[in-house]
Design a protein around this motif. Structure first.
Motif, PDB file in Angstrom:
ATOM      1  N   VAL A 158       0.841  -1.209   0.000  1.00 26.37           N
ATOM      2  CA  VAL A 158       0.000   0.000   0.000  1.00 26.37           C
ATOM      3  C   VAL A 158       0.872   1.254   0.000  1.00 26.37           C
ATOM      4  CG1 VAL A 158      -1.759   1.292   1.264  1.00 26.37           C
ATOM      5  CG2 VAL A 158      -1.885  -1.209   1.159  1.00 26.37           C
ATOM      6  N   ALA A 159       1.918   1.257   0.825  1.00 28.20           N
ATOM      7  CA  ALA A 159       2.807   2.425   0.885  1.00 28.20           C
ATOM      8  C   ALA A 159       3.530   2.621  -0.443  1.00 28.20           C
ATOM      9  CB  ALA A 159       3.815   2.249   2.018  1.00 28.20           C
ATOM     10  N   VAL A 160       3.997   1.557  -1.062  1.00 25.35           N
ATOM     11  CA  VAL A 160       4.683   1.667  -2.353  1.00 25.35           C
ATOM     12  C   VAL A 160       3.738   2.219  -3.412  1.00 25.35           C
ATOM     13  CG1 VAL A 160       5.746   0.323  -4.223  1.00 25.35           C
ATOM     14  CG2 VAL A 160       6.371  -0.130  -1.850  1.00 25.35           C
ATOM     15  N   LEU A 197       0.827  -1.355  -8.654  1.00 28.70           N
ATOM     16  CA  LEU A 197      -0.583  -1.775  -8.726  1.00 28.70           C
ATOM     17  C   LEU A 197      -0.712  -3.292  -8.811  1.00 28.70           C
ATOM     18  CD1 LEU A 197      -2.092   0.942 -11.086  1.00 28.70           C
ATOM     19  CD2 LEU A 197      -2.872   0.405  -8.758  1.00 28.70           C
ATOM     20  N   TYR A 198       0.137  -3.910  -9.631  1.00 25.40           N
ATOM     21  CA  TYR A 198       0.118  -5.372  -9.739  1.00 25.40           C
ATOM     22  C   TYR A 198       0.410  -6.006  -8.373  1.00 25.40           C
ATOM     23  CZ  TYR A 198       2.012 -10.030 -10.470  1.00 25.40           C
ATOM     24  OH  TYR A 198       2.274 -11.368 -10.366  1.00 25.40           O
ATOM     25  N   THR A 199       1.426  -5.511  -7.684  1.00 26.24           N
ATOM     26  CA  THR A 199       1.806  -6.075  -6.384  1.00 26.24           C
ATOM     27  C   THR A 199       0.710  -5.874  -5.358  1.00 26.24           C
ATOM     28  OG1 THR A 199       4.113  -5.604  -6.887  1.00 26.24           O
ATOM     29  CG2 THR A 199       3.573  -6.070  -4.599  1.00 26.24           C
ATOM     30  N   LEU A 200       0.090  -4.681  -5.371  1.00 26.19           N
ATOM     31  CA  LEU A 200      -0.978  -4.400  -4.406  1.00 26.19           C
ATOM     32  C   LEU A 200      -2.118  -5.410  -4.542  1.00 26.19           C
ATOM     33  CD1 LEU A 200      -2.197  -2.504  -2.258  1.00 26.19           C
ATOM     34  CD2 LEU A 200      -3.167  -1.163  -4.135  1.00 26.19           C
ATOM     35  N   ALA A 201      -2.494  -5.736  -5.773  1.00 23.51           N
ATOM     36  CA  ALA A 201      -3.579  -6.697  -5.984  1.00 23.51           C
ATOM     37  C   ALA A 201      -3.116  -8.136  -5.753  1.00 23.51           C
ATOM     38  CB  ALA A 201      -4.131  -6.543  -7.404  1.00 23.51           C
ATOM     39  N   ALA A 202      -1.884  -8.459  -6.166  1.00 19.69           N
ATOM     40  CA  ALA A 202      -1.416  -9.852  -6.084  1.00 19.69           C
ATOM     41  C   ALA A 202      -1.112 -10.274  -4.659  1.00 19.69           C
ATOM     42  CB  ALA A 202      -0.173 -10.034  -6.960  1.00 19.69           C
ATOM     43  N   GLY A 217      -2.860  -8.681 -11.287  1.00 18.47           N
ATOM     44  CA  GLY A 217      -2.474  -9.008  -9.914  1.00 18.47           C
ATOM     45  C   GLY A 217      -3.560  -9.761  -9.167  1.00 18.47           C
ATOM     46  N   GLU A 218      -4.829  -9.337  -9.341  1.00 20.41           N
ATOM     47  CA  GLU A 218      -5.941 -10.035  -8.680  1.00 20.41           C
ATOM     48  C   GLU A 218      -6.087 -11.452  -9.206  1.00 20.41           C
ATOM     49  OE1 GLU A 218      -9.285 -11.072  -6.490  1.00 20.41           O
ATOM     50  OE2 GLU A 218      -7.691  -9.584  -6.190  1.00 20.41           O
TER      51      GLU A 218
END
Length: 403
Positions: free
Chosen positions: A74-76, A105-110, A162-163
């Motif tokens: 989230v911070a990234v 964004l990919y990491t946040l969802a994955a 990511g999701e």
């Protein structure tokens, strides 16, 4: 040889590399690509403000932030989104300046927790889209607006990708958990079957040995008493002891044969052997009246075996606790159940047995458990006029097959 050794050491180091190492490499890669692309023009690019020192700082910050993407997704995302808003608000060129944002964004969802992180990503993309469109309000040429829509679309696609990865990971984890649960259930079921088989063998051994020892005890007492005065009766008692012990050994071999693979095992005793059981009890000094009604339908082997053991244990209790007396054994097969009754008249000189003093023994407990395993019931109570009575009801239909 030196090169091979170096390659092996390098391979070993990569296999033991820290978890953060791939993210650091990715962050360096993204940073280099973003900074390098800022100096390379692309076709159909809108008029832009040349990237200044502050623009390069924004690109470096958004790129290096990727190193913490899995620890603080989230911070990234917040850092890369803010850097993107400022970068495009100042009119700097697109090129590959948004690569860090797409990775975030990919990491946040994955690596997020599903609903909450998707809401954060959706709200962030909405804010970015509004900011990007406002910054592109006076874009020249107008066709260059496609770059803004590309940023918005690529942001959505990164989140969806990511999701998708997160969903597959969750499905795989659920499948693994279900497989482990099924494996544990199979192990527990196997252990339960082993415990049940051990308990059944223990009951069979108890019933066989207790009955044989009770008869041998009585007959040995008779032998000691009449050995000098009536040798023929003593000889008959010894013969009964021999036959009883021989039969007990045969039954023990049949019962314990389940523990040896490949052994020939005799069938467990059933109703057909109760006549022989009654005959042995008569030899032990009991006056037994045996009453048996022909069965209406063939009895299951489990019912016949349980009936034999209940009669055997009841007779053993009479021999052990009462001695010579009159006993009635009645078997009444019906359409749906087999009813068993074993009653003795007791002994006038002996105290009357009570239910509390008898039911604590393993014999009656074992008989009651046999009945319950087949869905039946057993009652063992003193008779009002003296003596003791055991009654049992064994259903002919297994518990699991009744609706």
């Amino acid at each position: 040889m030196v090169q091979q050794a170096a390659a092996r050491r390098l391979s070993a180091w990569f296999s033991r590399r820290p978890a953060w190492f791939p993210d650091v490499l990715l962050a360096l890669f993204v940073t280099v690509i973003q900074v390098q692309s800022a100096a390379i023009p692309v076709p159909l690019e809108p008029a832009y403000t040349p990237v200044s020192g502050f623009g390069y700082v924004l690109l470096i910050v958004s790129g290096l932030a990727v190193a913490a993407r899995r620890r603080q997704p989230v911070a990234v995302f917040g850092v890369t989104a803010l850097a993107s808003l400022i970068y495009f608000g100042l009119g700097f060129p697109d090129r590959l300046s948004y690569l860090g944002l797409f990775v975030a964004l990919y990491t946040l969802a994955a690596y997020g927790d599903g609903r909450r992180t998707l809401m954060i990503a959706g709200a962030g993309i909405a804010v970015l889209a509004v900011g990007w469109l406002i910054a592109a309000a006076d874009i020249k040429p107008l066709v260059a607006i496609g770059w803004v829509f590309f940023r918005i679309g690529a942001s959505v696609i990164s989140t969806i990708l990511g999701e998708s990865v997160r969903s597959r990971r969750v499905i795989a984890a659920d499948a693994q958990e279900r497989a482990e649960l099924a494996e544990r259930s199979r192990d527990e079921e196997a252990r339960a079957r082993v415990d049940a088989e051990r308990l059944r063998i223990a009951r069979e051994v108890h019933d066989t040995v207790a009955h044989a020892i009770a008869i041998i005890n009585v007959q040995s007492g008779v032998t000691a008493h009449v050995l000098d005065k009536r040798p023929e009766q003593a000889r008959e008692a010894l013969r009964t002891i021999e036959q009883t012990s021989s039969r007990a050994l045969r039954e023990m071999r049949a019962i314990l044969g389940v523990l040896r693979d490949g052994d020939e095992r005799e069938p467990y005793p059933g109703l057909g052997q109760i006549d022989e059981l009654v005959g042995k009890a008569r030899d032990a000094g009991l006056d037994i009246a045996f009453e048996q009604t022909p069965p209406v339908t063939p009895l299951p082997s489990a019912v016949g075996s349980a009936a034999y053991r209940i009669v055997q244990e009841s007779i053993t209790n009479v021999i052990r606790h009462v001695g010579p007396t009159r006993v009635t054994v009645a078997l009444e097969p019906g359409i749906d159940a087999l009813r068993i009754r074993v009653a003795d008249e007791g002994r006038a000189a002996a105290p009357v047995r009570t239910d509390s003093s008898t039911t604590t023994g393993r014999g009656i407990v074992g008989m009651r458990e046999r009945c319950r395993l087949l869905g039946g019931e057993l009652d063992a109570t003193p008779r009002p006029g003296g003596g003791f009575e055991v009654t049992a009801r064994l259903p002919l239909t297994p518990v699991g097959s009744r609706s």
